[in-house]
Design a protein around this motif. Structure first.
Motif, PDB file in Angstrom:
ATOM      1  N   ASN A 137      16.762  32.898 -62.044  1.00 13.46           N
ATOM      2  CA  ASN A 137      15.332  33.192 -62.113  1.00 13.46           C
ATOM      3  C   ASN A 137      14.497  31.922 -62.111  1.00 13.46           C
ATOM      4  OD1 ASN A 137      15.462  36.190 -62.794  1.00 13.46           O
ATOM      5  ND2 ASN A 137      16.719  35.302 -64.408  1.00 13.46           N
TER       6      ASN A 137
ATOM      7  N   ILE B 269      10.712  31.022 -63.761  1.00 10.44           N
ATOM      8  CA  ILE B 269       9.677  31.548 -64.649  1.00 10.44           C
ATOM      9  C   ILE B 269       8.575  30.498 -64.715  1.00 10.44           C
ATOM     10  CG2 ILE B 269       9.178  32.436 -66.943  1.00 10.44           C
ATOM     11  CD1 ILE B 269      12.244  32.954 -67.193  1.00 10.44           C
TER      12      ILE B 269
ATOM     13  N   ILE C 125       7.492  35.679 -62.685  1.00 11.58           N
ATOM     14  CA  ILE C 125       8.958  35.664 -62.702  1.00 11.58           C
ATOM     15  C   ILE C 125       9.422  35.941 -61.280  1.00 11.58           C
ATOM     16  CG2 ILE C 125      11.058  36.757 -63.562  1.00 11.58           C
ATOM     17  CD1 ILE C 125       9.409  37.519 -66.072  1.00 11.58           C
TER      18      ILE C 125
END
Length: 109
Positions: free
Chosen positions: A33, A35, A105
Motif C-alpha cells: 500500500n 498511504i 490509500i
C-alpha cells in the motif's frame, strides 16, 4: 502500527501525474500500500491517470475538489470519499481559493 504524518517529511511534487502546479505529500509506502496525506493549493491539479494495478481511495479532509472520473465530472466535499477502482482513470482539480487537504490509500496488487 501507528503512522504519524506530522513526523513524516513533506515532499513538494511538481506537476503530479502531469497536472498543474504542485501537491505537498507526506507519504508512507510498503510493498502492499501507499498511504498519503496531501495538500493541494488553489488552481493546482493532478493529471488524468489510470489505476491498472490496484485501486485508490481518497478521503477529503478539508475543502472540495472537482474529479474527472472516467468520462464524468463530480465534486467531492470534506467528509466524502472519492473511489477509483482498478481499471479506471481519474484526475483532481482544486478550483477553489483555499488549500484542500485529503488522505489517500493506494492499494497495490
Amino acid at each position: 502500527m501507528v503512522l504519524d504524518f506530522n513526523k513524516l517529511q513533506e515532499e513538494k511534487v511538481e506537476r503530479f501525474k502531469g497536472g498543474e502546479g504542485y501537491v505537498l505529500n507526506r507519504c508512507f509506502e510498503d510493498k502492499d500500500n501507499k498511504i498519503v496525506k496531501s495538500i493541494l493549493p488553489p488552481n493546482c491539479s493532478s493529471g488524468l491517470h489510470p489505476h491498472t494495478n490496484g485501486c485508490e481511495i481518497l478521503y477529503m479532509l478539508k475543502g472540495s475538489a472537482i474529479f474527472s472520473y472516467d468520462d464524468k465530472q463530480e465534486r467531492v466535499f470534506a467528509g466524502q470519499v472519492h473511489y477509483c477502482p482498478k481499471g479506471h482513470k481519474h484526475s483532481m482539480l482544486n478550483d477553489t481559493n483555499e488549500n484542500i487537504e485529503y488522505f489517500t490509500i493506494v492499494v497495490k496488487e
